[in-house]
Write a protein that holds these residues in place. Structure first.
Motif, mmCIF file in Angstrom:
data_model
loop_
_atom_site.group_PDB
_atom_site.id
_atom_site.type_symbol
_atom_site.label_atom_id
_atom_site.label_comp_id
_atom_site.label_asym_id
_atom_site.label_seq_id
_atom_site.Cartn_x
_atom_site.Cartn_y
_atom_site.Cartn_z
ATOM 1 N N ILE A 29 48.197 -46.777 56.669
ATOM 2 C CA ILE A 29 47.404 -47.182 57.829
ATOM 3 C C ILE A 29 47.685 -46.222 58.971
ATOM 4 N N SER A 30 46.633 -45.704 59.596
ATOM 5 C CA SER A 30 46.810 -44.809 60.736
ATOM 6 C C SER A 30 45.656 -45.009 61.716
ATOM 7 N N PHE A 31 45.828 -44.432 62.914
ATOM 8 C CA PHE A 31 44.815 -44.514 63.968
ATOM 9 C C PHE A 31 44.504 -43.097 64.424
ATOM 10 N N ARG A 32 43.203 -42.774 64.463
ATOM 11 C CA ARG A 32 42.791 -41.410 64.792
ATOM 12 C C ARG A 32 41.583 -41.457 65.729
ATOM 13 N N ALA A 33 40.973 -40.269 65.924
ATOM 14 C CA ALA A 33 39.813 -40.159 66.813
ATOM 15 C C ALA A 33 38.697 -41.093 66.365
ATOM 16 N N MET A 34 37.888 -41.504 67.311
ATOM 17 C CA MET A 34 36.876 -42.517 67.081
ATOM 18 C C MET A 34 35.721 -41.999 66.225
ATOM 19 N N VAL A 35 35.386 -42.774 65.208
ATOM 20 C CA VAL A 35 34.151 -42.608 64.450
ATOM 21 C C VAL A 35 33.178 -43.641 65.025
ATOM 22 N N PRO A 36 32.045 -43.209 65.596
ATOM 23 C CA PRO A 36 31.209 -44.115 66.398
ATOM 24 C C PRO A 36 30.891 -45.468 65.768
ATOM 25 N N ASP A 37 30.519 -45.495 64.492
ATOM 26 C CA ASP A 37 30.156 -46.787 63.888
ATOM 27 C C ASP A 37 31.367 -47.554 63.370
ATOM 28 N N LYS A 38 32.560 -47.003 63.596
ATOM 29 C CA LYS A 38 33.795 -47.677 63.186
ATOM 30 C C LYS A 38 34.789 -47.744 64.356
ATOM 31 N N ALA A 39 34.269 -47.765 65.562
ATOM 32 C CA ALA A 39 35.118 -47.789 66.758
ATOM 33 C C ALA A 39 35.867 -49.112 66.863
ATOM 34 N N ILE A 40 37.073 -49.031 67.418
ATOM 35 C CA ILE A 40 37.859 -50.235 67.703
ATOM 36 C C ILE A 40 37.593 -50.655 69.142
ATOM 37 N N ASN A 41 37.348 -51.950 69.330
ATOM 38 C CA ASN A 41 37.183 -52.512 70.668
ATOM 39 C C ASN A 41 38.500 -53.133 71.109
ATOM 40 N N TRP A 42 38.968 -52.723 72.295
ATOM 41 C CA TRP A 42 40.230 -53.216 72.852
ATOM 42 C C TRP A 42 39.950 -53.979 74.146
ATOM 43 N N VAL A 43 40.673 -55.066 74.336
ATOM 44 C CA VAL A 43 40.584 -55.839 75.576
ATOM 45 C C VAL A 43 41.738 -55.420 76.477
ATOM 46 N N PRO A 44 41.459 -54.826 77.655
ATOM 47 C CA PRO A 44 42.538 -54.436 78.568
ATOM 48 C C PRO A 44 43.008 -55.642 79.378
ATOM 49 N N VAL A 45 44.265 -56.002 79.221
ATOM 50 C CA VAL A 45 44.786 -57.176 79.927
ATOM 51 C C VAL A 45 46.303 -57.068 80.047
ATOM 52 N N ASN A 46 46.781 -57.297 81.258
ATOM 53 C CA ASN A 46 48.217 -57.379 81.521
ATOM 54 C C ASN A 46 48.989 -56.149 81.050
ATOM 55 N N GLY A 47 48.376 -54.963 81.228
ATOM 56 C CA GLY A 47 49.053 -53.727 80.898
ATOM 57 C C GLY A 47 48.958 -53.299 79.453
ATOM 58 N N LEU A 48 48.296 -54.095 78.615
ATOM 59 C CA LEU A 48 48.133 -53.777 77.200
ATOM 60 C C LEU A 48 46.659 -53.594 76.862
ATOM 61 N N LEU A 49 46.408 -52.930 75.746
ATOM 62 C CA LEU A 49 45.100 -52.955 75.109
ATOM 63 C C LEU A 49 45.274 -53.746 73.822
ATOM 64 N N ILE A 50 44.554 -54.863 73.700
ATOM 65 C CA ILE A 50 44.694 -55.751 72.553
ATOM 66 C C ILE A 50 43.404 -55.711 71.740
ATOM 67 N N ALA A 51 43.514 -55.476 70.436
ATOM 68 C CA ALA A 51 42.333 -55.451 69.579
ATOM 69 C C ALA A 51 41.579 -56.765 69.683
ATOM 70 N N ASP A 52 40.249 -56.675 69.736
ATOM 71 C CA ASP A 52 39.446 -57.879 69.954
ATOM 72 C C ASP A 52 39.264 -58.712 68.691
ATOM 73 N N ARG A 53 39.840 -58.252 67.569
ATOM 74 C CA ARG A 53 39.749 -58.987 66.302
ATOM 75 C C ARG A 53 40.798 -58.440 65.344
ATOM 76 N N CYS A 54 40.934 -59.060 64.190
ATOM 77 C CA CYS A 54 41.799 -58.500 63.151
ATOM 78 C C CYS A 54 41.147 -57.240 62.602
ATOM 79 N N LEU A 55 41.881 -56.148 62.597
ATOM 80 C CA LEU A 55 41.350 -54.886 62.092
ATOM 81 C C LEU A 55 41.462 -54.795 60.573
ATOM 82 N N LEU A 56 42.430 -55.502 60.010
ATOM 83 C CA LEU A 56 42.591 -55.579 58.562
ATOM 84 C C LEU A 56 42.877 -57.017 58.167
ATOM 85 N N THR A 57 42.429 -57.410 56.992
ATOM 86 C CA THR A 57 42.754 -58.726 56.442
ATOM 87 C C THR A 57 43.506 -58.529 55.130
#
Length: 236
Positions: A29-57
């Protein structure tokens, strides 16, 4: 509606995947530059960026820990430096934790967090049993439960958080790309000026995300960020 920041994409086995993909045992598992149709959405809150959903199940706590994704792994996404990790979600039900604090600030709507019928792993061991780990979600955003660390099931997944690495404000330099995160939003752009009290940024397109009450628009198109409202800064 709380705005989200698109940043980076998730790669599994060296290939970009859509958030919510089922993980096969042993895949890197790794994180790299954004692929437009596979972008991760992050919620900025309290100094963190939190993924808006489970990225893997279908991934266990043990699987995540084996790849240093539970307690922290330093990564770069599009040049910005972060520690990627699981959230602290409370070793006992009702204990103060990062997840509930985030919900208190931006709300617990399923349209924002996508928690319905999906648990996500937290960092902590449960105080119920040493082999148990805590997870949250599924029936409500605040639902708390725990189980052994090894199960791989389709309704339990990986929701990471990005924590900017500690930044010395005095070392920030003119023209540097910065991502400033406050309690209720973030601002991304180039540093134009810094004073004892403020940072002045030339924003990127769509660079102001969330309420960002620590930032004020100026007539020349820049944004002034009140240093007292900054929780963390990610830099390139």
């Amino acid at each position: 509606m709380v705005q989200k920041l698109k940043l980076g994409s998730l790669y599994v086995g060296g290939k970009p995947v859509t958030p919510g993909t089922e993980c096969k045992p042993g895949q890197a598992i790794s994180f790299r530059a954004m692929v437009p149709d596979k972008a991760i959405n992050w919620v900025p809150v309290n100094g963190l960026l939190i993924a808006d959903r489970c990225l893997l199940t279908s991934i266990s706590w043990d699987d995540l820990n084996a790849q240093n994704l539970v307690f922290g792994k330093e990564i770069k996404i599009q040049g910005f430096q972060f520690r990627l990790r699981l959230l602290k979600v409370g070793s006992t039900e009702g204990a103060l934790n990062e997840w509930d604090t985030a919900l208190d600030i931006v709300g617990d709507n399923d349209d924002l967090w996508h928690w319905s019928e999906m648990f996500f792993w937290g960092q902590e061991k449960s105080k119920i049993a040493a082999s148990y780990r805590v997870y949250r979600g599924y029936s409500s955003a605040r639902f708390w439960y725990c189980n052994p660390a090894s199960p791989r099931v389709s309704y339990l997944g990986f929701r990471p958080a990005l924590e900017p690495l500690p930044t010395d404000h005095s070392a920030l330099r003119h023209g540097q790309e910065v991502l400033v995160i406050g309690h209720d939003g973030c601002a991304a752009g180039k540093l134009v000026e810094k004073t004892k009290y403020d940072l002045v940024l030339q924003l990127k397109p769509d660079g102001l995300v969330g309420k960002a009450t620590f930032a004020a628009d100026m007539q020349d198109g820049t944004v002034v960020v009140d240093r007292s409202g900054i929780v963390s800064i990610a830099t390139v």
